[in-house]
Enzyme design. Sequence first.
Site, mmCIF file in Angstrom:
data_model
loop_
_atom_site.group_PDB
_atom_site.id
_atom_site.type_symbol
_atom_site.label_atom_id
_atom_site.label_comp_id
_atom_site.label_asym_id
_atom_site.label_seq_id
_atom_site.Cartn_x
_atom_site.Cartn_y
_atom_site.Cartn_z
ATOM 1 N N ASP A 65 12.944 3.804 19.601
ATOM 2 C CA ASP A 65 12.438 5.021 20.233
ATOM 3 C C ASP A 65 13.573 5.999 20.533
ATOM 4 O O ASP A 65 14.758 5.641 20.501
ATOM 5 C CB ASP A 65 11.740 4.679 21.550
ATOM 6 C CG ASP A 65 10.478 3.852 21.351
ATOM 7 O OD1 ASP A 65 9.892 3.918 20.253
ATOM 8 O OD2 ASP A 65 10.090 3.134 22.300
ATOM 9 N N TYR A 118 16.231 -7.545 21.604
ATOM 10 C CA TYR A 118 16.555 -6.338 22.361
ATOM 11 C C TYR A 118 17.154 -6.748 23.702
ATOM 12 O O TYR A 118 16.761 -7.763 24.292
ATOM 13 C CB TYR A 118 15.298 -5.505 22.616
ATOM 14 C CG TYR A 118 14.829 -4.693 21.435
ATOM 15 C CD1 TYR A 118 15.242 -3.375 21.261
ATOM 16 C CD2 TYR A 118 13.962 -5.239 20.495
ATOM 17 C CE1 TYR A 118 14.804 -2.621 20.188
ATOM 18 C CE2 TYR A 118 13.520 -4.499 19.407
ATOM 19 C CZ TYR A 118 13.944 -3.191 19.263
ATOM 20 O OH TYR A 118 13.509 -2.444 18.190
#
Length: 287
Positions: free
Chosen positions: A56, A110
């Site tokens: 993102d 992540y």
Amino acid sequence: MRAFRIAYDGTDYYGYQRQPDVPTVEDAIFDALRTLSVLEDDEEKPTGYAAAGRTDAGVSALAQTIALEAPTWLTPRALNAELPAEVRAWAVADAPDGFHATHHATRREYTYHLYAPAADSRSDRNDVEPDELTRERAVDDDRFVAACEGLSGTHDFHNLTPDDRNTERSPTLEASRDGDYVVLTVVADGFARELVRRLVSLARAVGTGEASLEKLSRALASEPLPGHEGIAPAPPEPLVLTDVAYPDLSFEIDRQAAESARGVFASRSIERRTGARVARHVADGVR
């Protein structure tokens, strides 16, 4: 086919994937490939091209991975010669015909760096009582870990993503404390959109006491959460794509390219620590 590890600071980019009229990491890579004549001006993307993930806006990466048909002279250092400083290639691997950087990844990791002082700690500045902002963001570590355990495993995360299909995932969440930060690592074979950041938001809400552990059950239930109970994504800047696994690839680190990457990001680390120090000075001075 060749696969490249790419590190980048996503702060100034509108995400990885190309978008019209805004800068993206993919645009920077394609511009570099065009300058190197690996991608022709009339081609939309390189032959065989794919990327491991579409981070993102604001999200950074250590191990984003792209693959494409490329000449052997296209090394990470050659690619870096045309990339902006905040986007660095640092390792390369030969890949078999038909390799796809998205579909052949078996694991993605992540890491989120959450500012969340321990609820029972005192401020480390002059041993004074925590200020209001610190108190608001403080978490109970046991509650935070319990939330991570409750969110791990196979669930339908339709309440934690804007996606309306493929919402069943099997993440593993692990949290560790590093001073005033909780370092949250989330691992799965793949992720729905915004899932990691919404997992962070929900775990933080439980850790601060803003939400009860029962909120986990409601978020993971088949019924949609009512609008006022919706879970917004955590800010993107503390999130990093830290690893993507390909069991059949063997990456070779380009020492010169890796040194360039370390220098760029070490310099940015100093700049941001200095900026934080200045902001803290101003905050302390406003009385």
